[in-house]
Design an enzyme around this catalytic site. Structure first.
Site, PDB file in Angstrom:
ATOM      1  N   SER A 194       9.400  -0.060  -1.420  1.00  0.00           N
ATOM      2  CA  SER A 194      10.617   1.017  -1.552  1.00  0.00           C
ATOM      3  C   SER A 194      11.486   0.407  -2.330  1.00  0.00           C
ATOM      4  CB  SER A 194      11.218   1.069  -0.018  1.00  0.00           C
ATOM      5  OG  SER A 194      10.314   1.456   0.884  1.00  0.00           O
TER       6      SER A 194
ATOM      7  N   LYS B   4      -3.264  -4.527   9.157  1.00  0.00           N
ATOM      8  CA  LYS B   4      -1.678  -4.100   9.143  1.00  0.00           C
ATOM      9  C   LYS B   4      -1.061  -3.365  10.291  1.00  0.00           C
ATOM     10  CE  LYS B   4       1.282  -1.960   5.760  1.00  0.00           C
ATOM     11  NZ  LYS B   4       1.358  -1.195   4.341  1.00  0.00           N
TER      12      LYS B   4
ATOM     13  N   ASN C 246       4.159  -2.202   8.467  1.00  0.00           N
ATOM     14  CA  ASN C 246       4.251  -1.066   7.960  1.00  0.00           C
ATOM     15  C   ASN C 246       5.755  -0.627   8.082  1.00  0.00           C
ATOM     16  OD1 ASN C 246       3.327   1.639   7.082  1.00  0.00           O
ATOM     17  ND2 ASN C 246       1.266   0.943   7.779  1.00  0.00           N
TER      18      ASN C 246
ATOM     19  N   GLY D  76      11.360  -4.015   3.628  1.00  0.00           N
ATOM     20  CA  GLY D  76      12.726  -4.252   3.265  1.00  0.00           C
ATOM     21  C   GLY D  76      12.905  -5.379   1.989  1.00  0.00           C
TER      22      GLY D  76
ATOM     23  N   SER E 281       0.103   3.365  10.651  1.00  0.00           N
ATOM     24  CA  SER E 281       1.006   4.597   9.853  1.00  0.00           C
ATOM     25  C   SER E 281       1.204   5.043  11.194  1.00  0.00           C
ATOM     26  CB  SER E 281      -0.215   5.483   8.974  1.00  0.00           C
ATOM     27  OG  SER E 281       0.533   6.640   8.825  1.00  0.00           O
TER      28      SER E 281
ATOM     29  N   GLY F  46      12.178   0.124   3.323  1.00  0.00           N
ATOM     30  CA  GLY F  46      13.386  -0.117   2.557  1.00  0.00           C
ATOM     31  C   GLY F  46      14.345  -0.984   3.451  1.00  0.00           C
TER      32      GLY F  46
ATOM     33  N   PHE G   1      -1.492  10.118   5.018  1.00  0.00           N
ATOM     34  CA  PHE G   1      -2.686   9.811   4.192  1.00  0.00           C
ATOM     35  C   PHE G   1      -3.344  10.885   3.469  1.00  0.00           C
ATOM     36  CE2 PHE G   1      -4.235   6.519   7.989  1.00  0.00           C
ATOM     37  CZ  PHE G   1      -3.456   5.786   7.517  1.00  0.00           C
TER      38      PHE G   1
ATOM     39  N   ASN H 245       2.060   8.120  10.820  1.00  0.00           N
ATOM     40  CA  ASN H 245       2.042   9.584  10.347  1.00  0.00           C
ATOM     41  C   ASN H 245       0.543  10.569  10.646  1.00  0.00           C
ATOM     42  OD1 ASN H 245       4.767   9.810   9.371  1.00  0.00           O
ATOM     43  ND2 ASN H 245       4.048   8.433   7.428  1.00  0.00           N
ATOM     44  N   THR H 246      -0.155   9.723  11.108  1.00  0.00           N
ATOM     45  CA  THR H 246      -1.511   9.985  11.834  1.00  0.00           C
ATOM     46  C   THR H 246      -1.472  10.041  13.136  1.00  0.00           C
ATOM     47  OG1 THR H 246      -2.650   9.547   9.685  1.00  0.00           O
ATOM     48  CG2 THR H 246      -4.031   9.606  11.656  1.00  0.00           C
TER      49      THR H 246
ATOM     50  N   ASN I 230      -6.949  -0.671   1.061  1.00  0.00           N
ATOM     51  CA  ASN I 230      -6.365  -0.424   2.409  1.00  0.00           C
ATOM     52  C   ASN I 230      -7.106   0.800   2.756  1.00  0.00           C
ATOM     53  OD1 ASN I 230      -4.656   1.092   4.143  1.00  0.00           O
ATOM     54  ND2 ASN I 230      -3.096  -0.372   3.659  1.00  0.00           N
TER      55      ASN I 230
ATOM     56  N   ALA J 136       0.765  -1.216   0.223  1.00  0.00           N
ATOM     57  CA  ALA J 136      -0.047  -0.053  -0.172  1.00  0.00           C
ATOM     58  C   ALA J 136       1.094   1.255  -0.016  1.00  0.00           C
ATOM     59  CB  ALA J 136      -0.897  -0.006   1.204  1.00  0.00           C
ATOM     60  N   GLY J 137       0.188   2.409  -0.581  1.00  0.00           N
ATOM     61  CA  GLY J 137       0.907   3.647  -0.691  1.00  0.00           C
ATOM     62  C   GLY J 137       1.370   4.006  -1.871  1.00  0.00           C
ATOM     63  N   PHE J 138       1.614   2.830  -2.628  1.00  0.00           N
ATOM     64  CA  PHE J 138       2.304   3.198  -4.085  1.00  0.00           C
ATOM     65  C   PHE J 138       1.062   3.802  -4.974  1.00  0.00           C
ATOM     66  CE2 PHE J 138       3.072   2.150  -8.368  1.00  0.00           C
ATOM     67  CZ  PHE J 138       4.517   2.694  -8.743  1.00  0.00           C
TER      68      PHE J 138
ATOM     69  N   ASN K 181      -5.825  -0.409   8.216  1.00  0.00           N
ATOM     70  CA  ASN K 181      -4.569   0.003   8.343  1.00  0.00           C
ATOM     71  C   ASN K 181      -4.364   0.866   9.601  1.00  0.00           C
ATOM     72  OD1 ASN K 181      -1.818   1.244   8.380  1.00  0.00           O
ATOM     73  ND2 ASN K 181      -2.200   2.568   6.797  1.00  0.00           N
TER      74      ASN K 181
ATOM     75  N   ASN L 179       8.896   8.527   4.729  1.00  0.00           N
ATOM     76  CA  ASN L 179       7.706   9.228   4.482  1.00  0.00           C
ATOM     77  C   ASN L 179       7.091   9.659   5.686  1.00  0.00           C
ATOM     78  OD1 ASN L 179       4.778   8.232   4.270  1.00  0.00           O
ATOM     79  ND2 ASN L 179       6.021   6.470   4.125  1.00  0.00           N
TER      80      ASN L 179
HETATM   81  C1  LIG Z   1       6.047   6.575   0.113  1.00  0.00           C
HETATM   82  C2  LIG Z   1       5.272   5.311   0.982  1.00  0.00           C
HETATM   83  C3  LIG Z   1       3.976   5.451   1.411  1.00  0.00           C
HETATM   84  C4  LIG Z   1       3.214   4.473   2.046  1.00  0.00           C
HETATM   85  N1  LIG Z   1       1.889   4.662   2.331  1.00  0.00           N
HETATM   86  C5  LIG Z   1       1.259   3.791   3.049  1.00  0.00           C
HETATM   87  C6  LIG Z   1      -0.095   3.801   3.227  1.00  0.00           C
HETATM   88  O1  LIG Z   1      -0.956   4.650   2.700  1.00  0.00           O
HETATM   89  N2  LIG Z   1      -0.760   2.904   3.526  1.00  0.00           N
HETATM   90  C7  LIG Z   1      -0.073   1.766   4.259  1.00  0.00           C
HETATM   91  O2  LIG Z   1      -0.776   0.877   4.701  1.00  0.00           O
HETATM   92  N3  LIG Z   1       1.367   1.478   4.027  1.00  0.00           N
HETATM   93  C8  LIG Z   1       1.779   2.448   3.405  1.00  0.00           C
HETATM   94  N4  LIG Z   1       3.247   2.466   3.417  1.00  0.00           N
HETATM   95  C9  LIG Z   1       4.028   1.183   3.921  1.00  0.00           C
HETATM   96  C10 LIG Z   1       4.161   0.047   2.633  1.00  0.00           C
HETATM   97  O3  LIG Z   1       2.853  -0.367   2.424  1.00  0.00           O
HETATM   98  C11 LIG Z   1       4.973  -1.098   3.241  1.00  0.00           C
HETATM   99  O4  LIG Z   1       4.358  -1.622   4.522  1.00  0.00           O
HETATM  100  C12 LIG Z   1       6.392  -0.390   3.890  1.00  0.00           C
HETATM  101  O5  LIG Z   1       7.061   0.621   3.216  1.00  0.00           O
HETATM  102  C13 LIG Z   1       7.387  -1.466   3.850  1.00  0.00           C
HETATM  103  O6  LIG Z   1       7.641  -2.152   2.669  1.00  0.00           O
HETATM  104  P1  LIG Z   1       8.978  -1.752   2.082  1.00  0.00           P
HETATM  105  O7  LIG Z   1      10.218  -1.801   3.008  1.00  0.00           O
HETATM  106  O8  LIG Z   1       9.211  -2.873   0.959  1.00  0.00           O
HETATM  107  O9  LIG Z   1       8.569  -0.402   1.452  1.00  0.00           O
HETATM  108  C14 LIG Z   1       3.865   3.500   2.697  1.00  0.00           C
HETATM  109  C15 LIG Z   1       5.399   3.383   2.275  1.00  0.00           C
HETATM  110  C16 LIG Z   1       6.095   4.248   1.457  1.00  0.00           C
HETATM  111  C17 LIG Z   1       7.476   4.092   1.169  1.00  0.00           C
END
Ligand SMILES: Cc1cc2nc3c(=O)[nH]c(=O)nc-3n(C[C@H](O)[C@H](O)[C@H](O)COP(=O)(O)O)c2cc1C
Length: 360
Positions: free
Chosen positions: A318, A216, A245, A296, A174, A267, A115, A176-177, A140, A62-64, A171, A111
């Protein structure tokens, strides 16, 4: 297939990260990218989890695709499933820019979007416009920052989108909320899960089909939190957990000058931490609740490590920033080889193989 990403990466990375992301979404929406990954997967990668049949276990996290705009292109990259959102009931601007940072030396991202999304109305319209053969995807759902009843926001999201996605993710992790992660505490989670599953029950009583609901969670949990979440998951009828997350931790190993930015870190530096939590959740649930491993993943070996730690499916985001869409095919190829080298004939057989497979 020729992977052009190494050629375009310097141009993409010359843009600020959020502009680069928006340009990527635009290109995907316009179909400029075409078929990005292999469409036929090795049969060893096929798997069935919460009643859904996946061609491969590698999903887009999620988030992409916050606004459900590139679900079909995500499958063209080779993902076995995609997760759109997080969507909140009302549209939301999110935090002030800049709010997305590349930690290139660390192959990581921070990030603090908060939301930003176009809200449920837009999201629903996008889902209704999808073709029938769009591939497996999840919706999500989240809560608005200024909401007076956050639990009600999740219920609103699920009711509004019910029947339009293959699964839901709630979710609550996060960073960030402000205050959102408090929903992971036992009493709050029990209440939330109860209300969410009641909403599903209502829909099913009215003739709608069963849709799996996942929760999540964060990687920043104490053993006592993990045990509480496992208890709720096992006792409630929740269909799965996504672990995890982004983290609010900043490992000492980070090298980039952006490491002190506020927000969630994802990442490469998240791989070990999130896999440890995944293994702990697998143990605490006795393998009884399907898990989705995220955090990661940048290689077939990483995906395999999550599966051996207890994940039935995996997700990533990431690593795409650094390796581009060609990574999905590489991960699938290497994962299939690793499974076969260890004598597994399916992903399912390898789930939890690296743990004591404790059942309780
Ligand atoms: C830029 C960015 C925005 C994200 N936005 C959300 C989001 O809106 N909702 C959510 O459940 N996770 C969000 N995530 C978390 C990712 O879904 C994932 O759980 C997390 O980045 C770990 O995976 P990764 O290391 O492969 O990125 C976001 C991650 C990134 C990098």
């Amino acid at each position: 297939m020729l992977d052009l990403f190494p050629l375009v990466r310097p141009f993409v990375h010359a843009l600020d990260p959020e502009s680069a992301h928006n340009a990527t979404i635009k290109a995907l929406k316009l179909g400029l990218t075409g078929q990005l990954g292999r469409n036929t997967d090795d049969p060893v990668l096929e798997t069935t989890v919460f009643g859904l049949s996946f061609k491969n276990p590698v999903g887009l996290a999620a988030g992409f695709d916050k606004n459900a705009e590139v679900i079909v292109p995500a499958h063209k990259m080779g993902f076995g499933f995609a997760e759109a959102g997080t969507v909140t009931p009302r549209p939301q601007e999110g935090n002030a820019r800049p709010r997305l940072f590349r930690l290139t030396k660390d192959r990581a991202v921070i990030n603090r979007f908060g939301f930003n999304n176009k809200g449920l109305e837009y999201f629903e319209a996008r889902l209704r416009a999808l073709p029938a053969n769009r591939g497996i995807f999840g919706a999500n759902v989240g809560a608005n920052k200024d909401s007076e009843d956050r639990t009600a926001d999740y219920v609103t999201g699920i009711k509004r989108l019910y029947g339009l996605s293959d699964y839901f993710t709630v979710n609550i992790s996060s960073p960030n909320t402000p205050g959102l992660r408090a929903l992971q505490s036992k009493a709050a989670l029990e209440d939330l899960v109860g209300q969410v599953l009641e909403a599903r029950q209502e829909k099913m009583a009215a003739g709608a089909k069963f849709i799996p609901v996942l929760i999540k969670i964060a990687p920043d949990l104490l053993p006592a939190d993990i045990s509480d979440i496992a208890d709720v998951a096992r006792g409630s009828g929740i269909d799965g957990l996504i672990v995890s997350n982004t983290t609010i931790c900043r490992p000492d190993t980070l090298l980039s000058d952006k490491r002190a930015e506020a927000g969630g870190l994802s990442g490469a530096p998240l791989m070990a931490q999130s896999t440890e939590v995944l293994a702990a959740v697998y143990k605490a649930t006795g393998g009884a609740v399907p898990l989705v491993g995220a955090g990661g993943i940048a290689s077939g070996a990483d995906a395999y490590a999550k599966i051996r730690a207890g994940a039935s499916l995996v997700q990533l985001y990431s690593a795409l920033v650094y390796d581009g869409p060609g990574l999905v095919s590489t991960i699938k190829r290497d994962l299939a080889a690793l499974l076969k080298a260890d004598g597994f004939s399916s992903v399912r057989d390898a789930v939890g193989a690296g743990t004591s497979r404790q059942s309780s």
